[in-house]
Motif scaffolding. Structure first.
Motif, short mmCIF file in Angstrom:
data_model
loop_
_atom_site.label_atom_id
_atom_site.label_comp_id
_atom_site.label_asym_id
_atom_site.label_seq_id
_atom_site.Cartn_x
_atom_site.Cartn_y
_atom_site.Cartn_z
N PHE A 162 -6.39 -37.92 -67.74
CA PHE A 162 -4.96 -37.98 -67.43
C PHE A 162 -4.72 -38.74 -66.13
O PHE A 162 -3.77 -39.52 -66.03
N ASP A 163 -5.57 -38.50 -65.15
CA ASP A 163 -5.45 -39.22 -63.88
C ASP A 163 -5.63 -40.72 -64.11
O ASP A 163 -4.84 -41.54 -63.61
N MET A 164 -6.62 -41.10 -64.88
CA MET A 164 -6.88 -42.51 -65.16
C MET A 164 -5.71 -43.16 -65.90
O MET A 164 -5.36 -44.32 -65.64
N LEU A 165 -5.07 -42.40 -66.80
CA LEU A 165 -3.95 -42.94 -67.58
C LEU A 165 -2.62 -42.91 -66.81
O LEU A 165 -1.62 -43.43 -67.31
N GLY A 166 -2.62 -42.31 -65.64
CA GLY A 166 -1.38 -42.22 -64.87
C GLY A 166 -0.46 -41.12 -65.35
O GLY A 166 0.75 -41.16 -65.10
N TRP A 167 -1.00 -40.11 -66.00
CA TRP A 167 -0.21 -38.99 -66.50
C TRP A 167 -0.20 -37.81 -65.53
O TRP A 167 0.17 -36.70 -65.89
N ASP A 168 -0.62 -38.03 -64.30
CA ASP A 168 -0.63 -36.97 -63.30
C ASP A 168 0.76 -36.83 -62.67
O ASP A 168 1.60 -37.71 -62.80
N GLU A 169 0.98 -35.73 -61.97
CA GLU A 169 2.27 -35.46 -61.31
C GLU A 169 2.00 -34.66 -60.04
O GLU A 169 2.22 -33.44 -59.99
N LEU A 170 1.45 -35.35 -59.02
CA LEU A 170 1.04 -34.68 -57.79
C LEU A 170 0.08 -33.52 -58.13
O LEU A 170 -0.94 -33.74 -58.76
N ILE A 171 0.43 -32.29 -57.74
CA ILE A 171 -0.44 -31.14 -58.04
C ILE A 171 0.10 -30.34 -59.22
O ILE A 171 -0.37 -29.22 -59.49
N TYR A 172 1.09 -30.89 -59.94
CA TYR A 172 1.78 -30.13 -60.98
C TYR A 172 1.32 -30.52 -62.38
O TYR A 172 0.56 -31.46 -62.57
N ASN A 173 1.84 -29.79 -63.38
CA ASN A 173 1.53 -29.94 -64.80
C ASN A 173 0.15 -29.38 -65.13
O ASN A 173 -0.68 -29.17 -64.23
N HIS A 174 -0.09 -29.17 -66.41
CA HIS A 174 -1.27 -28.41 -66.79
C HIS A 174 -1.81 -28.84 -68.15
O HIS A 174 -1.06 -29.25 -69.04
N ILE A 175 -3.12 -28.72 -68.29
CA ILE A 175 -3.82 -28.78 -69.56
C ILE A 175 -4.64 -27.50 -69.62
O ILE A 175 -5.36 -27.17 -68.67
N THR A 176 -4.54 -26.77 -70.71
CA THR A 176 -5.28 -25.52 -70.82
C THR A 176 -6.08 -25.49 -72.12
O THR A 176 -5.69 -26.07 -73.12
N VAL A 177 -7.19 -24.77 -72.08
CA VAL A 177 -8.05 -24.60 -73.25
C VAL A 177 -8.37 -23.12 -73.39
O VAL A 177 -8.79 -22.47 -72.43
N ARG A 178 -8.17 -22.61 -74.60
CA ARG A 178 -8.51 -21.21 -74.87
C ARG A 178 -10.01 -21.09 -75.05
O ARG A 178 -10.64 -21.89 -75.74
N LEU A 179 -10.58 -20.05 -74.43
CA LEU A 179 -12.01 -19.82 -74.55
C LEU A 179 -12.32 -19.12 -75.88
O LEU A 179 -11.55 -18.26 -76.33
#
Length: 248
Positions: free
Chosen positions: A19-36
């Protein structure tokens, strides 16, 4: 650490770097989560989320935070969890069968389309592939109130691509690569729509053609390897830049 948790941590940390490489970051905000998986959690619904306060480029396999659907940290973490991220993601992981991975972004193109009254237009190659897959949820403010969860789930139904009106984009998938494939197509559809609107009115695609595009597309089909192949090529690109996310 259970090998299934190790694998989940490394895959999710890689995705944050993507996401960082694609420019989809937003400072320290937003989230990607994975269920264990149950092999790790013992049957309790638990998921991994990014530590609040760190940029996506700082996320590693070791600093991801393991929490349950009540927002309680499982084990130990030196980092807090953002309530605005927990509420939405917990509601989906808890209430939507098969939602292994959930992603949310505030990209300019995504927010631009989310702010349009008409939303996403069925007028380009990517929006046609998403035919029948897009849901909308009305803006209720910052997502820190648990009572919004049931309304969000009702808005979503089984749609894997969600436009949060006046807010941004969201996707979920049975795997992390599938959620990424859905979000990538939705993001591209929004980018093309904004480019089209800058020149004039979009030319619509008829329902039958769009439905055929969705049926024919391998973009979201885990069985044919499309999402996994796309994800792995992105991981290779990230690794050529920085593989420190693997740190455990």
């Amino acid at each position: 650490m259970h090998p299934d948790e190790l694998a989940a941590r490394r895959e999710l940390a890689a995705c944050y770097r993507i996401f960082d490489m694609l420019g989809w970051d937003e400072l320290i905000y937003n989230h990607i989560t994975v269920r264990l998986p149950d092999s790790v959690s013992g049957g309790e619904k638990q998921f991994l989320i990014n530590p609040f306060g760190l940029h996506y480029s700082e996320v590693t396999a070791s600093n991801l935070v393991r929490i349950n659907v009540r927002g309680e940290v499982v084990g130990h973490s030196a980092h807090p969890v953002n309530p605005a991220g927990f509420v939405v993601h917990a509601a989906i992981h808890d209430g939507l069968e098969g939602a292994h991975c959930v992603m949310h972004t505030h990209t300019t193109a995504g927010m631009g389309v989310a702010c349009l009254e008409s939303g996403l237009s069925q007028s380009n190659f990517y929006s046609a592939q998403l035919h029948g897959m897009v849901a909308y949820h009305d803006f209720e403010g910052i997502t820190i109130h648990a009572d919004e969860g049931p309304r969000l789930l009702q808005s979503m139904g089984r749609c894997q691509a969600v436009i949060l009106r006046n807010h941004g984009l969201l996707s979920w998938g049975r795997s992390l690569p599938q959620a990424l494939a859905v979000l990538w197509a939705l993001q591209r559809a929004c980018e093309v729509q904004l480019a089209t609107l800058s020149m004039g009115a979009p030319r619509p695609i008829n329902e039958a053609t769009a439905a055929r595009c969705n049926a024919d597309s391998l973009t979201f089909n885990d069985d044919h390897g499309g999402p996994r192949d796309v994800f792995e090529h992105l991981v290779r690109r990230v690794n050529r830049i920085d593989s420190s996310y693997l740190d455990l």
